[in-house]
Design an enzyme around this catalytic site. Structure first.
Site, PDB file in Angstrom:
ATOM      1  N   GLY A 144      61.073  20.733  88.121  1.00  0.00           N
ATOM      2  CA  GLY A 144      60.966  21.381  89.428  1.00  0.00           C
ATOM      3  C   GLY A 144      62.251  21.391  90.224  1.00  0.00           C
ATOM      4  O   GLY A 144      63.351  21.532  89.683  1.00  0.00           O
ATOM      5  N   LYS A 177      54.842  18.074 100.513  1.00  0.00           N
ATOM      6  CA  LYS A 177      53.503  17.652 100.925  1.00  0.00           C
ATOM      7  C   LYS A 177      53.011  16.397 100.205  1.00  0.00           C
ATOM      8  O   LYS A 177      53.141  16.272  98.992  1.00  0.00           O
ATOM      9  CB  LYS A 177      52.498  18.787 100.671  1.00  0.00           C
ATOM     10  N   GLY A 215      54.564  21.492  86.023  1.00  0.00           N
ATOM     11  CA  GLY A 215      53.226  20.940  86.181  1.00  0.00           C
ATOM     12  C   GLY A 215      52.912  19.853  85.175  1.00  0.00           C
ATOM     13  O   GLY A 215      52.238  18.864  85.483  1.00  0.00           O
ATOM     14  N   ARG A 264      65.585  28.083  77.931  1.00  0.00           N
ATOM     15  CA  ARG A 264      64.420  27.573  77.205  1.00  0.00           C
ATOM     16  C   ARG A 264      64.481  27.921  75.715  1.00  0.00           C
ATOM     17  O   ARG A 264      63.987  27.166  74.882  1.00  0.00           O
ATOM     18  CB  ARG A 264      63.128  28.112  77.831  1.00  0.00           C
TER      19      ARG A 264
END
Length: 406
Positions: free
Chosen positions: A363, A211, A386, A40
């Site tokens: 992710g 999910k 996110g 990063r």
């Protein structure tokens, strides 16, 4: 979305506030904290170097982990990050162990053109005198105004926190004349924003993960925008159950079956579901496995898409001009159930070579393309977890909304 970028700013002699995403893992070496992975930091270097080369005075700040008590602060200091940044830049980096006050203000005032300073973890502001007050995380207006007062212009290069309305992004932007996107942020807006708002067609979205509940808004948003939406991973078994198939012990969400039925009915052939699965008798790499077409036997669970699904998904991707991928096709952490995910990664390399814009939305899918070693062969790998998800859902991200329009 025509946002102001760092290239649009006059930087010489300016105190340039820069929100970066240096939320990096740390490790202890000989009793000292060191950066364990500097990806990063490296990713932010082009923007930082541009500011310095233009004669700006770079004032960097980032969060690091979560601060819930005073005890958390010593282990989450930005000091080792500043040391690693100095190594990467090949020049001194002034570290100030404070987030406000005379020490910080004096150090900033002493900066000269082309010099860089990094101050302490912005989340230190979340705990004051032992009390959790979340001044940073809840965008305390006085804190945002104070940080804004330390500089002349604001460059936001932290896409990973763009979905949060924090004092260090939206708070500063509300109190300073100009806010611009850094190169990382600009790239995210160009690729992810472009895919969501104005994709070149055919546009194919691939959504995986465990999910339906985690990704339902993304699926609904992309069904309205994409030409095809491929669904894989654990969530596919909720759709299989909705179609009346037997799914054995596969992961599924009983309370989402009716929703899955509705999506299948509404989407028609736009929604592409797996036609087979690699089924296992236990959640382990050494499980007994077989390829299930249709029903899965009792005592078995689907842990990856099967070979026919791989071929189906490849046929859908053929000729695509824009592809967004978020979420693995199976339990790719286990070698025997990684084949579907890796096959998708390989296919994305192929369609990229054929001229498609391919975007991996953070992710686990990012981890998968890195594991495959093809990350640098795709158009864009998002730096936000996110934030990527919320962008794909079509939400307005506060950190991006706060950037000045051109």
């Amino acid at each position: 979305m025509a946002k102001l970028t760092v290239d649009d700013l006059e930087l010489k002699g300016k105190k340039v506030l820069m929100r970066v995403d240096f939320n990096v893992p740390l490790k202890e070496v000989d009793g000292q904290q060191e950066v364990a992975n500097d990806n990063r930091i490296v990713a932010a270097l082009p923007t930082i170097k541009h500011v310095l080369s233009e004669g700006g005075r770079a004032i960097l700040f980032s969060h690091l982990g979560r601060i819930k008590s005073e005890d958390d602060k010593p282990g989450l200091s930005m000091k080792p990050v500043a040391q690693r940044l100095a190594d990467l830049l090949g020049q001194p980096v002034t570290f100030v162990p404070a987030i406000e006050g005379p020490e910080l203000e004096e150090a900033i005032n002493q900066l000269e053109d082309g010099q860089v300073l990094i101050f302490e973890n912005t989340r230190y502001a979340d705990v004051v005198d032992g009390e959790q007050v979340k001044r940073e995380s809840k965008n305390d207006p006085e804190l945002g105004a104070y940080w804004a007062s330390l500089g002349d212009v604001f460059v936001n290069d932290a896409f990973g926190t763009a979905h949060r309305s924090h004092a260090s992004n939206a708070g500063i932007a509300a109190n300073i004349a100009q806010t611009a996107a850094g190169y990382l942020m600009e790239k995210e807006i160009k690729f992810l924003g472009g895919a969501v708002e104005n994709p070149e067609r055919p546009f194919v979205a691939i959504i995986g993960g465990a999910k339906v509940s985690d990704k339902i808004t993304i699926i609904q948003n992309l069904l309205a925008k994409a030409d095809k939406v491929i669904v894989g991973g654990g969530m596919a078994y909720t759709f299989a159950a909705a179609k009346g198939e037997k799914i054995g012990n596969s992961l599924f969400e009983e309370d989402k079956v009716e929703l899955a039925k509705q999506l299948i009915a509404d989407a028609g052939d736009k929604l592409v579901l797996p036609v087979d699965a690699v089924a296992a008798d236990k959640f382990a790499n050494d499980a007994d496995t077989y390829v299930a077409e249709g029903d899965i036997k009792d005592g078995y669970m689907g842990l990856d898409i099967g070979p026919k699904s791989v071929e189906l998904f490849k046929s859908v991707l053929a000729g695509a001009k824009t592809v967004v991928w978020n979420g693995p096709m199976g339990v790719f952490e286990m070698e025997n159930f990684a084949k579907g995910t890796l096959a998708i990664g390989e296919e994305l390399v192929k369609v990229t070579e054929e001229g498609a814009t391919t975007i991996v939305g953070g992710g686990d899918s990012t981890a998968a393309v890195q594991q495959l070693g093809v990350a640098d062969q795709l158009s864009h790998i998002s730096t936000g977890g996110g934030a990527s998800l919320e962008y794909l859902e079509g939400k307005t991200l506060p950190g991006i909304a706060a950037i000045s329009e051109k």
